[in-house]
Design an enzyme around this catalytic site. Structure first.
Site, PDB file in Angstrom:
ATOM      1  N   GLY A 219      -1.204   2.293  -1.656  1.00  0.00           N
ATOM      2  CA  GLY A 219      -1.128   1.228  -1.872  1.00  0.00           C
ATOM      3  C   GLY A 219       0.216  -0.497  -1.770  1.00  0.00           C
ATOM      4  N   SER A 220       1.395   0.649  -2.694  1.00  0.00           N
ATOM      5  CA  SER A 220       2.430  -0.312  -3.456  1.00  0.00           C
ATOM      6  C   SER A 220       3.155  -0.547  -2.207  1.00  0.00           C
ATOM      7  CB  SER A 220       3.296   0.785  -3.876  1.00  0.00           C
ATOM      8  OG  SER A 220       3.924   2.007  -3.341  1.00  0.00           O
ATOM      9  N   ASN A 221       3.505   0.167  -0.660  1.00  0.00           N
ATOM     10  CA  ASN A 221       4.297  -0.202   0.402  1.00  0.00           C
ATOM     11  C   ASN A 221       3.569  -1.715   1.212  1.00  0.00           C
ATOM     12  OD1 ASN A 221       6.791   1.314   0.251  1.00  0.00           O
ATOM     13  ND2 ASN A 221       5.241   3.182   0.180  1.00  0.00           N
TER      14      ASN A 221
ATOM     15  N   MET B  92      -2.713   8.316   6.210  1.00  0.00           N
ATOM     16  CA  MET B  92      -3.154   9.804   6.404  1.00  0.00           C
ATOM     17  C   MET B  92      -3.856  10.533   7.496  1.00  0.00           C
ATOM     18  SD  MET B  92      -1.062  10.639   3.371  1.00  0.00           S
ATOM     19  CE  MET B  92      -1.803  12.251   3.232  1.00  0.00           C
TER      20      MET B  92
ATOM     21  N   ASN C 216       6.280   3.774  10.825  1.00  0.00           N
ATOM     22  CA  ASN C 216       5.980   4.378   9.507  1.00  0.00           C
ATOM     23  C   ASN C 216       7.136   5.541   8.918  1.00  0.00           C
ATOM     24  OD1 ASN C 216       4.618   6.595   8.366  1.00  0.00           O
ATOM     25  ND2 ASN C 216       5.042   7.793   9.321  1.00  0.00           N
TER      26      ASN C 216
ATOM     27  N   HIS D 198       8.114   7.191   5.633  1.00  0.00           N
ATOM     28  CA  HIS D 198       8.179   8.926   5.661  1.00  0.00           C
ATOM     29  C   HIS D 198       9.227   8.952   3.985  1.00  0.00           C
ATOM     30  CE1 HIS D 198       7.390  12.436   4.996  1.00  0.00           C
ATOM     31  NE2 HIS D 198       8.086  13.482   5.232  1.00  0.00           N
TER      32      HIS D 198
HETATM   33  C1  GRF Z   1       4.735   6.700   0.477  1.00  0.00           C
HETATM   34  O1  GRF Z   1       5.310   7.743  -0.581  1.00  0.00           O
HETATM   35  C2  GRF Z   1       5.237   6.789   1.445  1.00  0.00           C
HETATM   36  O2  GRF Z   1       6.725   7.033   2.512  1.00  0.00           O
HETATM   37  C3  GRF Z   1       4.294   8.042   2.527  1.00  0.00           C
HETATM   38  O3  GRF Z   1       3.395   7.668   1.512  1.00  0.00           O
HETATM   39  C4  GRF Z   1       3.079   7.357   0.265  1.00  0.00           C
HETATM   40  C5  GRF Z   1       2.353   5.662   0.379  1.00  0.00           C
HETATM   41  O4  GRF Z   1       2.429   4.802  -0.778  1.00  0.00           O
HETATM   42  N1  GRF Z   1       4.200   8.259   4.106  1.00  0.00           N
HETATM   43  P1  GRF Z   1       2.220   3.837  -0.917  1.00  0.00           P
HETATM   44  O5  GRF Z   1       0.197   3.772  -0.775  1.00  0.00           O
HETATM   45  O6  GRF Z   1       2.635   2.682  -0.160  1.00  0.00           O
HETATM   46  O7  GRF Z   1       1.943   3.442  -2.526  1.00  0.00           O
END
Ligand code: GRF
Length: 187
Positions: A12-14, A88, A105, A107
């Site tokens: 969940g860092s994003n 996922m 999304n 990626h």
């Molecule tokens: C990221 O690298 C994103 O590009 C991919 O999954 C990862 C998620 O990372 N789709 P986080 O859970 O947001 O840390």
């Protein structure tokens, strides 16, 4: 003000980066949807004070039923945009058609190279000189939708998979909020 739901399954860092950057775009991250009950992203939502709903796909007998349940939650909460951030699970036409051009999304590769899982590792092990991050609209293919923003990351001689992964994530946290702004500014 547009309402955004982030969908995540893991770290969940994003998600956190989007919440922290939301003053830079005309929308509010008002909901987190998680499909894994133990995902660390739930701790982040608690700390950040963002509402979260855990919807475990194992409890639904088909993808269509799962997405039907998702759609009623999203409609109920008045959500207009869905940001996938490490979610996922592949979405079907049930939700994609309902939120046409409103699902985005992120990626970790220069799409169309390395769609699917382990994209950073694949670029690293192939000996590529560069890889990157892509933010795109979601269509029914695997990481195939129209690209919104893409930025390169150089793979240095002395990089390890870990150092490269760290730089990719740093770029993701900057680029995802920028892409959301690009999308919302078009409205
Ligand atoms: C990221 O690298 C994103 O590009 C991919 O999954 C990862 C998620 O990372 N789709 P986080 O859970 O947001 O840390």
């Amino acid at each position: 003000m547009n309402k955004i739901a982030v969908f995540a399954s893991g770290n969940g860092s994003n998600f956190e980066a989007l919440v922290k950057a939301q003053n830079n775009f005309e929308a509010e991250v008002s909901l987190l949807i998680v499909n894994k009950p133990n995902a660390y992203v739930i701790e982040r939502a608690k700390k950040l004070g963002i509402e979260f709903i855990v919807l475990d796909s194992n409890n639904y007998e088909s993808r269509e039923k799962y997405e039907g349940a998702l759609i009623s939650i999203l409609e109920d909460k008045g959500i207009e945009y869905i940001l996938l951030a490490g979610f996922m699970r592949i979405l079907t036409s049930v939700i994609i058609n309902k939120f046409e051009h409103r699902i985005i999304n992120i990626h970790p590769s220069l799409l169309p190279r390395y769609p699917g899982v382990a994209a950073i590792k694949q670029a690293f092990e192939a000996g590529d000189k560069e890889t990157g991050v892509t933010i795109h609209y979601v269509d029914q293919g695997l990481d195939t939708g129209e690209i919104i923003l893409q930025e390169k990351v150089k793979i240095e001689e002395n990089d390890t998979l870990e150092t490269l992964t760290k730089r990719i994530h740093e770029l993701e946290h900057k680029l995802y909020p920028e892409a959301v702004k690009v999308v919302l500014d078009k409205e």
